[in-house]
Design an enzyme around this catalytic site. Structure first.
Site, PDB file in Angstrom:
ATOM      1  N   ASP A  98      -8.904  -5.114  -6.087  1.00  0.00           N
ATOM      2  CA  ASP A  98      -8.407  -3.965  -5.359  1.00  0.00           C
ATOM      3  C   ASP A  98      -9.137  -2.747  -5.515  1.00  0.00           C
ATOM      4  O   ASP A  98      -9.066  -2.365  -6.481  1.00  0.00           O
ATOM      5  CB  ASP A  98      -6.929  -3.853  -5.239  1.00  0.00           C
ATOM      6  CG  ASP A  98      -6.537  -2.944  -4.112  1.00  0.00           C
ATOM      7  OD1 ASP A  98      -7.062  -2.338  -3.343  1.00  0.00           O
ATOM      8  OD2 ASP A  98      -4.974  -3.115  -3.581  1.00  0.00           O
TER       9      ASP A  98
ATOM     10  N   SER B 287       0.887  -1.028   0.033  1.00  0.00           N
ATOM     11  CA  SER B 287      -0.133   0.044   0.058  1.00  0.00           C
ATOM     12  C   SER B 287       0.850   1.332   0.125  1.00  0.00           C
ATOM     13  O   SER B 287       1.671   1.627  -0.905  1.00  0.00           O
ATOM     14  CB  SER B 287      -0.985  -0.061   1.363  1.00  0.00           C
ATOM     15  OG  SER B 287      -2.095   0.903   1.022  1.00  0.00           O
TER      16      SER B 287
ATOM     17  N   HIS C 103      -7.400  -5.616  -1.535  1.00  0.00           N
ATOM     18  CA  HIS C 103      -6.139  -5.106  -1.024  1.00  0.00           C
ATOM     19  C   HIS C 103      -5.344  -6.086   0.106  1.00  0.00           C
ATOM     20  O   HIS C 103      -5.503  -5.749   1.238  1.00  0.00           O
ATOM     21  CB  HIS C 103      -6.576  -3.788  -0.386  1.00  0.00           C
ATOM     22  CG  HIS C 103      -5.446  -2.863  -0.202  1.00  0.00           C
ATOM     23  ND1 HIS C 103      -4.871  -2.164  -1.345  1.00  0.00           N
ATOM     24  CD2 HIS C 103      -4.955  -2.123   0.841  1.00  0.00           C
ATOM     25  CE1 HIS C 103      -3.853  -1.559  -0.969  1.00  0.00           C
ATOM     26  NE2 HIS C 103      -3.748  -1.274   0.472  1.00  0.00           N
TER      27      HIS C 103
END
Length: 658
Positions: free
Chosen positions: A299, A195, A330
């Site tokens: 995602d 991320s 994610h």
């Protein structure tokens, strides 16, 4: 790019030479192919340094220092050997946690790290690597301010890479004057993270910093504009100033930076200088590191446009690369393919940082999850015979439910924006007339059809109001069992039992909760999606009010994917307005009329138009084809080749034909 290839070859030779000098056994024997757990994790050196960034973002009159917590094996330094570094630079070490169990850094009375989140230190330190966890500027124990992917974020991590390479200054405390050198490392550094951490790895690599050998970005952002906007359409009701305030440490004086972030990111969706600074794709040509990309194809946080455009840019510049694409949202691969991930990551770092010839560079470029826990590989991604293929929408016998095929049609379809409806609703109603969408379906396929890469849908639409948003969605219509990416676990279920990866101490366990696939039985699967604000049809730089009754043409970029629509299913294109929960609605609720003669879908199909003809039973159409050029492989790249291109040729290992 021969110079890039030459650099890569020399870099591998240099790492191999360092390995021979510092890590070779005392007696001659065959070159190692795998690092083993020969060093004590319990006796590892744990220390902290503060690296000078040269910036003063918090405006306290002194340059900002960022904290780098280090765990490294003690034995190599005593033996005069130097080790490579695995590094994760993150804003989350104190505010939010890392991994599926939201682990935070903990410290002893001396201020040395006790628990380092995740398994990297537990597993790799015994194998002869140092692990460095960096607090981004403005977070945890670092000075400075968070600027959400800008120069402070990137420079705070790059400064540590520079220090590891002998080009920056570090100190034993935040304010003291005692210098410290990284004499224990050979400087070879690999960055990893998920991320925001992955985004920092992308950004640092895009500076061209020389001793960064590889990056492993998991669900990373490649351009911050595309995190907040989709071609002018607002994705989130909030901006980077709010995100900065969320992760910054208490008491830091960064109001001025947050003000700049707010002013530089207007909710109009216009591209500004702030976004240019945070666009790493434009600097892909500077990347010297190899890149191992990992992303969930579902995602909806860091959407797969990021991996597609980054992959394409790296391909154009001949960067050595590898990719894993899962069915998850994610999610870290440690939590959906744990054993294979640890093994692959181990071999990747051994090859890239230790110079071991373990063959990973000659293995397939891509691993792709077809069904939950069922993976396939692709020698090159997308496959070499992937060709951009144009499909056209046409009216059908039912209003709003048309045909998607190889022949251009005429006529119109109309829909009205309904912000209460989502892509899931559209997919469920593909064969029914609803006022909020126009759907176009292929015939039932008589063979499989593989979409591999990034698609583009060009829409010509006439709005009834001065503002309008567009959504373009590809749907696989047919029953399947998929990972339940819409669930809170985004495709995984966390179990009670634990599995262990590396060595533990009393303060840092190498054992983590196991997971399993969380699945759902569905009648339709959204394959890819893209959104746009029609007011930005002419330029991302400035959106304009629309003239009701006037036709506008805009091309919508869809997220990269790799999906096989099986025999017996149908492929559908949905064109609609606001996609509930995924984009913010426009100021008005327009009705849009599509000109079907000027609306097209360009899809990267493996096998190209011929595959479409075979799978749909259509008569071959006369088309201008986009063909794959003949690769001219450079030394050390294997399947990651560059090619001589012309406007009618694609690049192998590129997800679009741009």
């Amino acid at each position: 790019m021969p110079n890039r290839s030459l650099w890569r070859m020399l870099a591998v030779l240099a790492v191999g030479a360092l390995t021979a000098v510092f890590l070779a056994p005392s007696t001659a024997q065959a070159a190692p192919r795998e690092s083993g757990p020969v060093y004590s994790y319990a006796d590892a050196v744990r220390e902290s340094v503060w690296v000078d960034t040269g910036l003063d973002e918090d405006r306290d009159g002194r340059t900002d220092r960022v904290a780098a917590d280090i765990v490294r094996p003690s034995e190599p330094a005593r033996q005069g050997r130097k080790v490579p570094v695995i590094m994760d630079a993150s804003p989350y070490y104190s505010c939010c946690g890392r991994g599926n169990e939201s682990q935070l850094k903990t410290y002893d009375a001396r201020g040395h790290v006790v628990q380092m989140p995740l398994f990297y230190d537990n597993y790799f330190v015994p194998r002869g690597y140092a692990f460095v966890g960096v607090d981004l500027a403005g977070t945890n124990r670092s000075d400075g301010c968070v600027d959400v992917g800008g120069r402070s974020d990137i420079r705070s991590a790059k400064a540590v890479v520079d220090w590891l390479g002998g080009r920056a200054r570090a100190y034993t405390s935040r304010t003291g004057g005692t210098r410290v050198e990284a004499s224990w490392t050979n400087g070879a550094t690999g960055m990893i993270g998920k991320s925001w951490d992955a985004t920092i790895a992308n950004g640092v690599a895009a500076t061209g910093v020389p001793n960064l050998r590889t990056i492993v970005p998991i669900s990373g952002i490649s351009s911050w504009y595309d995190y907040y906007f989709a071609q002018g359409a607002e994705l989130y009701d909030g901006g980077p100033d709010e995100l900065a305030g969320y992760v910054e440490r208490e008491g830091v004086h960064c109001a001025a930076v947050q003000k700049q972030l707010a002013e530089g990111s207007p909710d109009s969706g216009d591209w500004t200088r702030l976004w240019t600074e945070r666009d790493y794709v434009k600097d892909a040509g500077k990347v010297r590191a190899s890149v191992f990309l990992v992303h969930g194809m579902q995602d909806l946080n860091v959407r797969t446009k990021h991996v597609g455009q980054w992959w394409d840019a790296l391909a154009r510049h001949g960067v050595e690369r590898k990719v894993w694409l899962s069915q998850t949202g994610h999610v870290d691969p440690f939590d959906y393919r744990r054993g294979a991930w640890v093994d692959t990551l181990h071999r990747w770092f051994d090859h890239e940082l230790l110079g071991y010839d373990n063959g990973i560079d000659r293995e397939p470029m891509a691993d792709i999850e077809r069904h939950p826990d069922q993976w396939t590989t692709s020698a090159v991604w997308p496959p070499r015979d992937t060709r951009t293929t144009t499909l056209y929408p046409a009216r059908g016998s039912t209003p709003g439910v048309g045909i998607l095929g190889p022949h251009r049609a005429t006529g119109t379809e109309t829909f009205t924006d309904d912000p209460s409806r989502s892509e899931t609703d559209w997919a469920a109603d593909l064969t029914r007339t609803t006022p909020d969408k126009a759907a176009f379906l292929t015939p039932v396929l008589t063979g499989p059809l593989r979409i591999s890469g990034s698609s583009r849908v060009t829409v010509t639409a006439t709005p009834s109001t001065a503002s309008a948003h567009l959504s373009a969605v590809l749907v696989d219509l047919g029953p399947d069992t998929v990972r339940d990416y819409a669930d809170s676990g985004e495709g995984i279920t966390t179990l009670a039992e634990r599995t262990c990866w590396g060595e533990s101490t009393a303060g840092d366990s190498a054992c983590f909760k196991a997971t399993s696939a969380k699945t759902a039985d569905v009648g339709a699967t959204v394959v890819s999606r893209g959104w746009a604000d029609l007011g930005h049809h002419a330029s991302l730089g400035k959106g304009v009010p629309l003239t009701p009754g006037r036709a506008y043409t805009m091309t919508v970029d869809l997220a990269a994917t790799d999906h096989v629509v099986p025999e017996g299913h149908r492929l559908a294109l949905v064109v609609a307005g606001t996609d509930k929960d995924l984009i913010e609605p426009p100021a008005t609720r327009p009705t849009l009329t599509l000109d079907l003669s000027r609306t097209t879908a360009r899809l990267p199909l493996t096998g190209g138009p011929a595959a479409l003809d075979r799978a749909s039973g259509a008569a071959p159409a006369e088309r201008a084809l986009t063909v794959v050029g003949t690769p001219r492989c450079l030394a050390g790249y294997g399947d990651g080749c560059t090619v001589t291109t012309s406007p009618s040729r694609t690049v192998p290992g590129s997800s679009t034909s741009r």
